[in-house]
Design a protein around this motif. Structure first.
Motif, PDB file in Angstrom:
ATOM      1  N   VAL A  67       0.480   8.270   1.256  1.00 51.65           N
ATOM      2  CA  VAL A  67       0.446   8.381   2.707  1.00 51.65           C
ATOM      3  C   VAL A  67      -0.739   9.254   3.116  1.00 51.65           C
ATOM      4  O   VAL A  67      -0.924  10.362   2.596  1.00 51.65           O
ATOM      5  N   GLY A  68      -1.554   8.762   4.055  1.00 53.01           N
ATOM      6  CA  GLY A  68      -2.624   9.570   4.618  1.00 53.01           C
ATOM      7  C   GLY A  68      -2.079  10.416   5.761  1.00 53.01           C
ATOM      8  O   GLY A  68      -1.246   9.951   6.543  1.00 53.01           O
ATOM      9  N   ASP A 141      11.917  11.321   7.829  1.00 56.30           N
ATOM     10  CA  ASP A 141      12.090   9.908   8.166  1.00 56.30           C
ATOM     11  C   ASP A 141      10.767   9.244   8.545  1.00 56.30           C
ATOM     12  O   ASP A 141      10.576   8.043   8.308  1.00 56.30           O
ATOM     13  N   ALA A 142       9.844  10.012   9.140  1.00 61.77           N
ATOM     14  CA  ALA A 142       8.530   9.458   9.457  1.00 61.77           C
ATOM     15  C   ALA A 142       7.789   9.086   8.179  1.00 61.77           C
ATOM     16  O   ALA A 142       7.171   8.016   8.088  1.00 61.77           O
ATOM     17  N   PHE A 143       7.859   9.951   7.181  1.00 66.48           N
ATOM     18  CA  PHE A 143       7.232   9.638   5.893  1.00 66.48           C
ATOM     19  C   PHE A 143       7.925   8.449   5.227  1.00 66.48           C
ATOM     20  O   PHE A 143       7.265   7.599   4.617  1.00 66.48           O
ATOM     21  N   LEU A 144       9.231   8.395   5.342  1.00 65.75           N
ATOM     22  CA  LEU A 144       9.963   7.279   4.740  1.00 65.75           C
ATOM     23  C   LEU A 144       9.556   5.966   5.386  1.00 65.75           C
ATOM     24  O   LEU A 144       9.335   4.951   4.690  1.00 65.75           O
ATOM     25  N   PRO A 173      15.578  18.770   4.184  1.00 62.42           N
ATOM     26  CA  PRO A 173      16.211  17.540   3.695  1.00 62.42           C
ATOM     27  C   PRO A 173      15.509  17.014   2.446  1.00 62.42           C
ATOM     28  O   PRO A 173      14.374  17.404   2.140  1.00 62.42           O
ATOM     29  N   VAL A 174      16.194  16.151   1.745  1.00 60.71           N
ATOM     30  CA  VAL A 174      15.609  15.512   0.561  1.00 60.71           C
ATOM     31  C   VAL A 174      14.326  14.796   0.969  1.00 60.71           C
ATOM     32  O   VAL A 174      14.290  14.103   1.982  1.00 60.71           O
ATOM     33  N   PRO A 175      13.221  14.942   0.227  1.00 60.91           N
ATOM     34  CA  PRO A 175      11.970  14.304   0.617  1.00 60.91           C
ATOM     35  C   PRO A 175      12.040  12.787   0.539  1.00 60.91           C
ATOM     36  O   PRO A 175      12.870  12.216  -0.182  1.00 60.91           O
ATOM     37  N   SER A 176      11.154  12.139   1.270  1.00 60.14           N
ATOM     38  CA  SER A 176      11.199  10.676   1.391  1.00 60.14           C
ATOM     39  C   SER A 176      11.007   9.977   0.050  1.00 60.14           C
ATOM     40  O   SER A 176      11.562   8.892  -0.172  1.00 60.14           O
ATOM     41  N   ARG A 177      10.208  10.552  -0.838  1.00 61.61           N
ATOM     42  CA  ARG A 177       9.977   9.908  -2.139  1.00 61.61           C
ATOM     43  C   ARG A 177      11.285   9.649  -2.872  1.00 61.61           C
ATOM     44  O   ARG A 177      11.409   8.668  -3.612  1.00 61.61           O
TER      45      ARG A 177
END
Length: 552
Positions: A67-68, A141-144, A173-177
Motif C-alpha cells: 500500500v502506498g 479498515d481503510a488499509f484492509l 486493533p489487529v492490523p489489516s495484514r
C-alpha cells in the motif's frame, strides 16, 4: 485516562500497518499526525506539491506491491490531488491517504469544503473519521479496503478531533495484514478450458497477450510455454511492457503504442488470448488493431464489455497462471509455422517506426535519442516512462524487462513523471532511477527537483525538449490551426538543474552519451540531461489519430 492525543494514536495505527514510507506535504490539518508518524520511524518524503505526494505513492505502490501512503492537509491541500486519484483508481493501485478536515467546532473556517464528493467523483473511497473512539479501527479498515480492492482510500479527520485526548481502547486493533482472506488462487473450470482448447485447435495464428494481472500472478513463464505449444506469438499490454523482452517471438506492446511489426502481425491473428488484462479501449485501438480476431480472456474477473466496446468473445475465469497452465495441458503441441525464422527476423529488423522525417540541423530525431540511450544505459538501472508525445518512443526500449520499467498512464495526464521517479527511488533506494520525460511534462512540477536533491535521491532525468506540448502541436497542425498556444520555447534545463543544485547537461552530440553515462554511474546523485529534439517528428500514435495535413 490516557495522556495521549488522538493524532498520536492515529499515527500508531498507521505504523502498525507496516508503513515504512509516507509522501507528505504538511498543513494545519495533518502536521501533528505526520510529525508523530515520523517519530515512530516512518521515512517521510516531504514533497513540494500535494499532487506529487499522491503520484509518488502510486509509483511506490506499484514497485513494492504494498500500500502506498501519502498525506495532505484539508481544503486546498486535498483538491490538489484530484488529477492523481483517477489515475490511481484506473491503474488499480492500493493507496491510503491521510487528509485532514476542517475543525468541526469552528463556526467558520477558510479552508472548509465538503471533501467527500471530490474524492468519490474521482472513483476513490472517502472515509470521514468523526468518532474518535472508532478512529483506530477505521484506519485499519481503510488499509484492509486498499489491500483487498486495490484502490485508493482517503481518510478525512477534522483536526480539532485529532487534538483531543484519546479516550478509546488502549490496544490497537489487529492490523489489516492479519485480516486479508488467506485463500488460494482461483483454478479454471474444466468446461471453460475444454472450450478454449477447441478455439486454439481451430485457430491458425495466435497471439498470447499478457497484462498486469499476468505479472501479478507470476504467469510470464506459463505464457511463454503456452505460446511455444500452440505456435503463438507473445505480446503485452502497455503497463506490462517488457515481460517478454528477451523472447524472439515477442511483438512487444499491443495497443496504440504498437510497433510497425506488431501491427502487421496482429493484422494476421485470428485468435488473441488476453491473460490478466481488462482489454482496455487503447489496448485494441477501439477494435481496429485486431478486430478480425476472436478474443479469449483469462482473468479472475472476466468481462465482455470493457470501456465502451465488446472486448472479449470467450472466457476462462481463473488466476492468470493457473488458467494458462491448465490450457497448456489441454492442447497438443503444434508444429511451429508462425514462429519461424522469417517472423523472428521481421520482429527483430523492422524499425519500431519506419516513417521518414527530414533531419533538422542542431536537433535530434527523438528515435535516435532513445536508440542511443537504449544502447548505452546499464540494464540494472530502473526506468520510469512519463506520459505525453515522447512516451511512445521510450516505451520501445527492447532490452528493458518489465520489473525495471515503470509505466502508469491510465488517466493520460502529463506532469506525473518526476513524482513517479521519486516513488521508484523511494522503493529502490540502492538503484539508479532514470526518468524519461518531455519538456512540457517536466515543467509542470519542476519544483520537485529540490525534493530530489534534499532527499539525496539518485535520479537521472532525460528530457526530450521540443519546446512545446508535443502532442498538442501536432494535433493543432493537423487541424490547420495555429500552434501558438502549445509552443513555449526550449527551457534551458541544464541551467535549471544547476540552479537547484544538481547536475545538468545539454546533449548536443549522441556520441557523448557513453562518457556521460559512465561519469554519472560513478558519481551518482541527480541530474537533468536536455536533448533538443525536432518538433517535426510525429509519433505513430498522433499520426493515426490526427493525420498530418488532413485539413490542409
Amino acid at each position: 485516562m490516557s495522556e495521549r492525543k488522538t493524532y498520536q494514536v492515529l499515527a500508531e495505527a498507521f505504523s502498525q500497518e507496516g508503513v515504512t514510507t509516507c509522501f507528505a506535504l504538511l498543513g494545519d490539518a495533518n502536521m501533528n499526525w505526520a510529525t508523530t508518524l515520523a517519530g515512530l520511524g516512518t521515512r517521510m518524503i516531504y514533497v513540494r506539491h500535494e499532487h506529487c505526494a499522491v503520484a509518488s505513492a502510486m509509483a511506490y505502490a506499484r514497485k513494492t506491491g504494498d500500500v502506498g501512503v501519502a498525506t495532505v492537509t484539508c481544503g486546498p491541500g486535498l483538491t490538489q490531488i484530484l488529477t492523481a486519484l483517477p489515475a490511481a483508481v484506473r491503474a488499480r493501485l492500493p493507496l491510503v491517504i491521510f487528509a485532514g478536515e476542517a475543525p468541526l467546532k469552528a463556526t467558520w473556517y477558510n479552508q472548509a469544503i465538503d471533501q467527500a464528493p471530490f474524492i468519490r467523483a474521482a472513483g476513490a473511497t472517502y472515509q470521514p473519521l468523526h468518532h474518535p473512539s472508532h478512529m483506530a479501527e477505521a484506519i485499519r479498515d481503510a488499509f484492509l479496503e486498499a489491500r483487498t480492492t486495490s484502490r485508493p482510500v482517503v481518510v478525512g479527520v477534522p483536526f480539532d478531533l485529532q487534538d483531543l485526548r484519546w479516550e478509546g481502547p488502549d490496544v490497537l486493533p489487529v492490523p489489516s495484514r492479519d485480516l486479508v482472506p488467506k485463500v488460494g488462487a482461483i483454478p479454471p473450470h474444466s468446461d471453460d478450458v475444454a472450450r478454449a482448447a477447441e478455439l486454439i485447435g481451430s485457430a491458425k495464428r495466435i497471439v498470447v497477450m499478457a497484462g498486469m494481472g499476468a505479472v501479478a500472478a507470476g504467469a510470464g513463464f506459463a505464457c511463454r510455454r503456452l505460446a511455444e505449444r500452440c505456435d503463438a506469438l507473445l505480446a503485452t499490454t502497455l503497463p506490462a511492457r517488457g515481460l517478454f523482452h528477451d523472447d524472439p517471438f515477442s511483438i512487444g506492446i499491443v495497443g496504440g503504442f504498437s510497433s510497425a511489426a506488431a501491427r502487421e502481425l496482429l493484422g494476421e491473428a485470428d485468435l488473441v488470448i488476453g491473460v490478466g488484462t481488462i482489454l482496455a479501449h487503447h489496448n485494441a485501438e477501439g477494435g481496429k488493431l485486431f478486430g478480425q480476431a476472436h478474443v479469449l480472456q483469462i482473468d479472475v474477473e472476466p468481462l465482455t464489455v470493457s470501456q465502451g466496446r465488446i472486448a472479449a468473445d470467450s472466457h476462462i475465469r481463473a488466476d492468470a497462471r493457473l488458467g494458462v497452465e491448465a490450457l497448456m495441458e489441454a492442447i497438443e503441441q503444434r508444429q511451429p509455422r508462425w514462429r519461424s525464422a522469417q517472423t523472428a527476423r521481421l520482429i527483430r529488423e523492422t524499425p519500431i517506426d519506419p516513417e521518414p522525417f527530414a533531419a533538422e540541423p542542431g536537433l535530434h530525431d527523438p528515435r535516435d535519442v532513445v536508440e542511443a540511450l537504449e544502447a548505452n544505459m546499464p540494464v540494472e538501472w530502473e526506468m520510469v516512462n512519463s506520459s505525453g508525445h515522447c512516451s511512445f518512443y521510450f516505451a520501445h526500449m527492447r532490452s528493458r524487462p518489465q520489473e525495471r520499467f515503470l509505466t502508469i498512464r491510465e488517466f493520460g495526464a502529463i506532469g506525473n513523471g518526476i513524482s513517479f521517479a521519486i516513488g521508484v527511488a523511494a522503493a529502490r533506494p540502492d538503484q539508479t532511477v532514470v526518468l524519461f520525460d518531455g519538456d512540457g511534462s517536466l515543467m509542470m512540477h519542476i519544483q520537485e527537483i529540490e525534493t530530489i536533491r534534499r532527499h539525496g535521491m539518485n535520479i537521472l532525468i532525460c528530457v526530450l525538449n521540443d519546446g512545446a506540448y508535443g502532442s498538442e502541436i501536432h494535433k493543432l497542425r493537423s487541424e490547420g490551426l495555429s500552434d501558438e498556444g502549445a509552443v513555449f520555447g526550449r527551457p534551458d534545463f541544464a541551467s535549471i538543474a544547476n540552479g537547484f543544485g544538481i547536475g545538468g547537461a545539454t546533449v548536443k552530440h549522441l556520441t557523448d552519451l557513453p562518457r556521460l553515462i559512465a561519469e554519472f554511474g560513478r558519481a551518482g546523485g541527480a541530474a537533468i540531461w536536455d536533448f533538443p529534439v525536432s518538433d517535426k517528428v510525429i509519433s505513430p500514435v498522433i499520426r493515426k489519430a490526427h493525420p498530418p495535413g488532413r485539413h490542409g
